[in-house]
Write a protein that holds these residues in place. Sequence first.
Motif, PDB file in Angstrom:
ATOM      1  N   VAL A  97     -12.138 -17.675  51.253  1.00 32.70           N
ATOM      2  CA  VAL A  97     -11.028 -18.516  50.773  1.00 32.70           C
ATOM      3  C   VAL A  97     -11.339 -19.090  49.399  1.00 32.70           C
ATOM      4  N   ILE A  98     -12.548 -19.548  49.188  1.00 33.39           N
ATOM      5  CA  ILE A  98     -12.918 -20.064  47.872  1.00 33.39           C
ATOM      6  C   ILE A  98     -12.868 -18.932  46.845  1.00 33.39           C
ATOM      7  N   ALA A  99     -13.370 -17.749  47.212  1.00 36.57           N
ATOM      8  CA  ALA A  99     -13.371 -16.605  46.289  1.00 36.57           C
ATOM      9  C   ALA A  99     -11.961 -16.129  45.966  1.00 36.57           C
ATOM     10  N   LEU A 100     -11.083 -16.055  46.970  1.00 31.28           N
ATOM     11  CA  LEU A 100      -9.719 -15.603  46.702  1.00 31.28           C
ATOM     12  C   LEU A 100      -8.953 -16.647  45.882  1.00 31.28           C
ATOM     13  N   SER A 101      -9.263 -17.900  46.084  1.00 29.45           N
ATOM     14  CA  SER A 101      -8.634 -18.961  45.293  1.00 29.45           C
ATOM     15  C   SER A 101      -9.017 -18.820  43.821  1.00 29.45           C
ATOM     16  N   GLN A 102     -10.295 -18.559  43.583  1.00 31.07           N
ATOM     17  CA  GLN A 102     -10.758 -18.380  42.207  1.00 31.07           C
ATOM     18  C   GLN A 102     -10.137 -17.146  41.576  1.00 31.07           C
ATOM     19  N   MET A 103      -9.994 -16.071  42.334  1.00 30.39           N
ATOM     20  CA  MET A 103      -9.373 -14.859  41.812  1.00 30.39           C
ATOM     21  C   MET A 103      -7.899 -15.086  41.474  1.00 30.39           C
ATOM     22  N   LEU A 104      -7.207 -15.847  42.321  1.00 30.78           N
ATOM     23  CA  LEU A 104      -5.804 -16.153  42.034  1.00 30.78           C
ATOM     24  C   LEU A 104      -5.684 -16.919  40.717  1.00 30.78           C
ATOM     25  N   ILE A 105      -6.621 -17.824  40.470  1.00 31.63           N
ATOM     26  CA  ILE A 105      -6.619 -18.583  39.217  1.00 31.63           C
ATOM     27  C   ILE A 105      -6.927 -17.669  38.032  1.00 31.63           C
ATOM     28  N   ASP A 106      -7.950 -16.844  38.179  1.00 28.83           N
ATOM     29  CA  ASP A 106      -8.439 -16.031  37.067  1.00 28.83           C
ATOM     30  C   ASP A 106      -7.513 -14.870  36.715  1.00 28.83           C
ATOM     31  N   GLU A 107      -6.901 -14.267  37.744  1.00 26.76           N
ATOM     32  CA  GLU A 107      -6.172 -13.025  37.504  1.00 26.76           C
ATOM     33  C   GLU A 107      -4.664 -13.099  37.733  1.00 26.76           C
ATOM     34  N   PHE A 108      -4.208 -14.140  38.418  1.00 23.18           N
ATOM     35  CA  PHE A 108      -2.791 -14.186  38.757  1.00 23.18           C
ATOM     36  C   PHE A 108      -2.129 -15.507  38.384  1.00 23.18           C
ATOM     37  N   GLY A 109      -2.742 -16.262  37.503  1.00 23.66           N
ATOM     38  CA  GLY A 109      -2.156 -17.516  37.065  1.00 23.66           C
ATOM     39  C   GLY A 109      -1.973 -18.536  38.162  1.00 23.66           C
TER      40      GLY A 109
END
Length: 237
Positions: free
Chosen positions: A89-101
């Motif tokens: 969950v922490i990793a997917l949250s960071q990916m959403l920030i980094d790659e999907f605004g």
Amino acid sequence: MKKADVVDFYARLAEADPHPETELEFVNPFTLVVAVALSAQATDAGVNKATRALFAEVATPAKMVALGLDGLKAHIRTIGLFNTKAKNVIALSQMLIDEFGGEVPPDRESLERLPGVGRKTANVVMNVAFGAETFAVDTHIFRVGNRTGLARGKTPLAVELKLDKATPQPFRLHAHHWLILHGRYVCKARTPECWRCIVADLCAYKPKTPAPKAMKTAGAPAPALLRDPQRTRSSAG
């Protein structure tokens, strides 16, 4: 199952429950992704109990990252495999920030790139959050598809593809919810409750399970689709 019987099958489920919803509680697409990811090998009720306080405080990827791994674990430690799920969950949250605004993407390919998100989770999010006609095959749908003859297959993907091919309009949007609820509350794994099933005559399963003696004595059977009266309905679904 014959095409005419498939239509009748879905029509009966739709009449019994015209507006089915996911039983997972969420407040937006992000919290839905989190809830579905947490629900793997766990009950919806157990996930809801753990996430009510969490989602009241944390409803965006940025807030989830700010909460941190230890903070998230404190909220979800009652859920099975919480250590691995918290990391995802922490990793997917960071990916959403980094790659999907910071926004949840609406397509399967992007969703499946998120840590801890597989095809089933992606299908749920696409359907519930974005209104896509997808079929999220969990253990309940896999069982119902094979047991009834609606969509037989040796793998979840095989059942999903057969459901996609066999399910007509206007039932496609809500089909997987009807099947999940039917499997969860009526067409149960160990002992299907055929005696109160509204589609029993269309189902290939034999022999049909008879009503318990106590129920025969008491009278009318319970409704075909059950609901947990204590659960809070989701904001969409």
